[in-house]
Design a protein around this motif. Sequence first.
Motif, PDB file in Angstrom:
ATOM      1  N   VAL A  77       0.858  -1.187   0.000  1.00  0.00           N
ATOM      2  CA  VAL A  77       0.000   0.000   0.000  1.00  0.00           C
ATOM      3  C   VAL A  77       0.891   1.232   0.000  1.00  0.00           C
ATOM      4  O   VAL A  77       1.707   1.406   0.911  1.00  0.00           O
ATOM      5  CB  VAL A  77      -0.925   0.007   1.243  1.00  0.00           C
ATOM      6  N   GLU A  78       0.765   2.074  -1.017  1.00  0.00           N
ATOM      7  CA  GLU A  78       1.490   3.349  -0.993  1.00  0.00           C
ATOM      8  C   GLU A  78       0.541   4.460  -0.571  1.00  0.00           C
ATOM      9  O   GLU A  78      -0.535   4.633  -1.139  1.00  0.00           O
ATOM     10  CB  GLU A  78       2.111   3.701  -2.348  1.00  0.00           C
ATOM     11  N   ILE A  79       0.977   5.215   0.430  1.00  0.00           N
ATOM     12  CA  ILE A  79       0.174   6.315   0.969  1.00  0.00           C
ATOM     13  C   ILE A  79       0.699   7.627   0.382  1.00  0.00           C
ATOM     14  O   ILE A  79       1.893   7.905   0.478  1.00  0.00           O
ATOM     15  CB  ILE A  79       0.347   6.385   2.511  1.00  0.00           C
ATOM     16  N   GLY A  80      -0.187   8.425  -0.194  1.00  0.00           N
ATOM     17  CA  GLY A  80       0.241   9.695  -0.792  1.00  0.00           C
ATOM     18  C   GLY A  80       1.066   9.434  -2.036  1.00  0.00           C
ATOM     19  O   GLY A  80       2.214   9.865  -2.146  1.00  0.00           O
ATOM     20  N   SER A  81       0.459   8.744  -2.991  1.00  0.00           N
ATOM     21  CA  SER A  81       1.204   8.263  -4.165  1.00  0.00           C
ATOM     22  C   SER A  81       1.444   9.351  -5.203  1.00  0.00           C
ATOM     23  O   SER A  81       2.150   9.108  -6.187  1.00  0.00           O
ATOM     24  CB  SER A  81       0.452   7.081  -4.789  1.00  0.00           C
ATOM     25  N   GLY A  82       0.894  10.533  -5.027  1.00  0.00           N
ATOM     26  CA  GLY A  82       1.173  11.660  -5.920  1.00  0.00           C
ATOM     27  C   GLY A  82       0.816  11.323  -7.358  1.00  0.00           C
ATOM     28  O   GLY A  82      -0.303  10.900  -7.673  1.00  0.00           O
ATOM     29  N   GLN A  83       1.776  11.488  -8.254  1.00  0.00           N
ATOM     30  CA  GLN A  83       1.555  11.222  -9.685  1.00  0.00           C
ATOM     31  C   GLN A  83       1.640   9.728 -10.001  1.00  0.00           C
ATOM     32  O   GLN A  83       1.464   9.330 -11.148  1.00  0.00           O
ATOM     33  CB  GLN A  83       2.610  11.955 -10.520  1.00  0.00           C
ATOM     34  N   GLY A  84       2.017   8.919  -9.007  1.00  0.00           N
ATOM     35  CA  GLY A  84       2.018   7.467  -9.192  1.00  0.00           C
ATOM     36  C   GLY A  84       3.306   6.892  -9.746  1.00  0.00           C
ATOM     37  O   GLY A  84       3.356   5.701 -10.076  1.00  0.00           O
ATOM     38  N   ASP A  85       4.350   7.713  -9.825  1.00  0.00           N
ATOM     39  CA  ASP A  85       5.601   7.227 -10.449  1.00  0.00           C
ATOM     40  C   ASP A  85       6.129   5.973  -9.747  1.00  0.00           C
ATOM     41  O   ASP A  85       6.484   4.989 -10.395  1.00  0.00           O
ATOM     42  CB  ASP A  85       6.691   8.311 -10.400  1.00  0.00           C
ATOM     43  N   ALA A  86       6.183   6.015  -8.416  1.00  0.00           N
ATOM     44  CA  ALA A  86       6.768   4.882  -7.678  1.00  0.00           C
ATOM     45  C   ALA A  86       5.885   3.643  -7.822  1.00  0.00           C
ATOM     46  O   ALA A  86       6.367   2.543  -8.127  1.00  0.00           O
ATOM     47  CB  ALA A  86       6.935   5.245  -6.203  1.00  0.00           C
ATOM     48  N   VAL A  87       4.587   3.817  -7.626  1.00  0.00           N
ATOM     49  CA  VAL A  87       3.712   2.642  -7.558  1.00  0.00           C
ATOM     50  C   VAL A  87       3.525   2.006  -8.937  1.00  0.00           C
ATOM     51  O   VAL A  87       3.471   0.778  -9.056  1.00  0.00           O
ATOM     52  CB  VAL A  87       2.372   2.996  -6.855  1.00  0.00           C
TER      53      VAL A  87
END
Length: 252
Positions: A77-87
Amino acid sequence: MPEPVVTAPGPASSHRSVPVSFVRRSRRLSDGQQRLWDEQRPRYLVDVPRAAASTSVAPAFVLDLAAVPPGDGPVVVEIGSGQGDAVVTAASARPGTRFVAVEVYEPGLAHTARSAAAAGVDNLRLVQANAPEVLASALPEASVDEVWVFFPDPWRKARHTKRRLVDEAFLRLVARVLVDGGVLRFASDWEPYAEQVRDLLVAADGFVPHGETTPDGWAPRFEGRVLTGFERKGTAAGRVVHDLAYARTPRG
Ligand SMILES: C[S@@+](CC[C@H](N)C(=O)[O-])C[C@H]1O[C@@H](n2cnc3c(N)ncnc32)[C@H](O)[C@@H]1O
């Protein structure tokens, strides 16, 4: 990283008794972006029943993790994924893992869905909601293998630090959702915030350092974290990025 500007309690807080870690931002999607988001939303966005505020979560709602492709396998679960680059990068590299991205900002979610679709990613679902509420009730207890918090809004001014996402209560919620041995990964380029979280983790029940740490308690840079715009800007401005990795201790 731009600091959200807050001059008075914002509308994001108005239905809640505790301050939230975000401000409502109102950038509109262009017509083309909106069309794509309308197409991709049903595939990626989880339908969340609300309580009072538009980013709240009805307390009875439980996220069906079995419905996240491929249906079993580890959950990140990624919290605060922003633009989604990492996830999106991680989901593309690890098709056997189920990814859930929690973010309040709709243009960020729309961008994440666009990137996921372009990369052919299916093992990702997006939740538009205030993360502490997702951790408190929408995710089942002991259901998550890793929680990621990368570059949370630093809330630099002393009068705003109470709005930081990660505090003692947040760590209790993370401990609730992690499986025994599950890992919380955190990164920030705002040293006072990184130090605050490190100190909270050292004092918290239910966490022990995961893997190697420096004498100051920092983890090595998490290799699974793609270099995002936030990290690049912080490093270019001379700020040092600190990583933390803590594992959930087994329940008694
Ligand atoms: C500074 S950005 C970092 C984005 C991303 N992690 C990265 O490294 O590029 C922080 C993100 O957290 C989101 N956010 C802040 N508080 C949140 C909350 N309580 N629930 C969900 N998302 C939140 C913001 O909308 C923003 O997109």
